[in-house]
Design a protein around this motif. Structure first.
Motif, mmCIF file in Angstrom:
data_model
loop_
_atom_site.group_PDB
_atom_site.id
_atom_site.type_symbol
_atom_site.label_atom_id
_atom_site.label_comp_id
_atom_site.label_asym_id
_atom_site.label_seq_id
_atom_site.Cartn_x
_atom_site.Cartn_y
_atom_site.Cartn_z
ATOM 1 N N VAL A 133 0.850 -1.195 0.000
ATOM 2 C CA VAL A 133 0.000 0.000 0.000
ATOM 3 C C VAL A 133 0.884 1.243 0.000
ATOM 4 C CG1 VAL A 133 -1.901 -1.127 1.226
ATOM 5 C CG2 VAL A 133 -0.139 0.081 2.528
ATOM 6 N N TYR A 147 -2.874 -0.021 5.778
ATOM 7 C CA TYR A 147 -2.609 -1.356 5.230
ATOM 8 C C TYR A 147 -3.724 -2.329 5.607
ATOM 9 C CZ TYR A 147 -0.939 -6.126 5.058
ATOM 10 O OH TYR A 147 -0.872 -7.485 4.831
ATOM 11 N N SER A 151 -5.538 -3.641 2.382
ATOM 12 C CA SER A 151 -5.036 -4.948 1.971
ATOM 13 C C SER A 151 -5.794 -6.106 2.605
ATOM 14 C CB SER A 151 -3.548 -5.063 2.310
ATOM 15 O OG SER A 151 -2.973 -6.192 1.703
#
Length: 290
Positions: A133, A147, A151
């Protein structure tokens, strides 16, 4: 207080929690790498976040986390097998910035925000999981929070902190993470947001002697601690591993070391341990390659 991490759950607020103290292991890293204060703060935050990220893995897979925001500190990297042991380094340990308005250590200035945060999880499959990221602020806590959201699609509060003495010694280091479970309601979210609004700095709480459990109990009275894990800064480098690395540089390069330097010295980037190879050892290595 020894370094350790706790993992828990808060059923009434539909979230899971993690908290850790990493003062001792950061002091070990500071001495090994000769870290200046802002570099200590960056690496301490980064290792604490990596430990808690690793604690979310059920299968103890190997994890490598890397961050480079284009700032003077360069690359920050940490590796762990989710076993409570970590090795880590910063590209430039001699970085020190403070914010003029607050006087606090300028981690965001040192790290920068023009780059990426990358998490690699080796789960024993053909290909590792890789999540990358863009860095948001370089303050590290906000970047890990981003993140988790992007993600792993998990809304998370990430609070990290390090206090460094005027002598450069580490006074406190650690943090906590709150992650919402799928069942979380708007009321659960509002409760957490309200608690975080004026919550004390985690570095200050740890320096005052609060334990990871007590910090979590300040947020959630009914938190249930599921388990704990001792934490250490420990490198797994060895002369044999350095020898294997030497074999990858090529025969011409090894021959040059023999002819010009009559030996070589290699330094582990994770712990600064040095390994020397004599001229005879390099000749033996060259023969084994040929």
């Amino acid at each position: 207080m020894k370094d350790y991490l706790v993992r828990g759950i808060v059923e009434s607020k539909n979230c899971r929690v993690f908290a850790c103290t990493t003062k001792q292991l950061l002091e070990v890293a500071r001495q090994k790498h000769d870290l200046w204060p802002t570099a200590s703060a960056a690496l301490g935050r980064f290792m604490s976040a990596t430990f808690m990220l690793a604690a979310m893995n059920k299968n103890h897979e190997k994890m490598t986390v890397t961050m480079n925001g284009g700032g003077n500190i360069g690359t920050i990297m940490a590796c762990t097998n989710s076993d409570g042991k970590i090795k880590a380094f910063v590209g430039n340990p001699h970085v020190h910035y403070t914010y003029e308005d607050t006087g606090k250590l300028g981690v965001g200035l040192a790290v920068g925000n023009q780059g990426t945060l990358q998490v690699i999880k080796d789960m024993g499959l053909k290909e590792p999981f890789v999540g990358t990221v863009p860095i948001q602020t370089g303050e590290i806590g906000e970047d890990f929070s981003y993140y988790f959201m992007v993600s792993e699609q998990i809304p998370s509060v990430v609070s990290l902190g390090v206090l460094v003495d005027t002598t450069n010694e580490i006074l406190s280091s650690g943090g906590f993470i709150i992650q919402l479970l799928p069942e979380a309601s708007d009321e659960d979210i509002s409760y957490i947001e309200e608690k975080m609004r004026n919550f004390p700095a985690v570095s200050a709480l740890l320096n005052e002697g609060y334990t990871p459990e007590e910090i979590l109990q300040m947020i959630f009275e009914d938190v249930k601690i599921l388990d704990s894990q001792d934490l250490f800064f420990e490198c797994d480098c060895s002369k044999e591993k350095m020898k294997n690395a030497l074999m990858t540089v090529g025969k011409d390069e090894i021959q040059a070391m023999i002819d010009e330097d009559h030996g070589c010295e290699m330094t582990c980037q994770f712990c600064n341990s040095k390994y020397s190879f004599s001229e005879d050892e390099l000749k033996e290595l060259l023969e084994s390659i040929q």
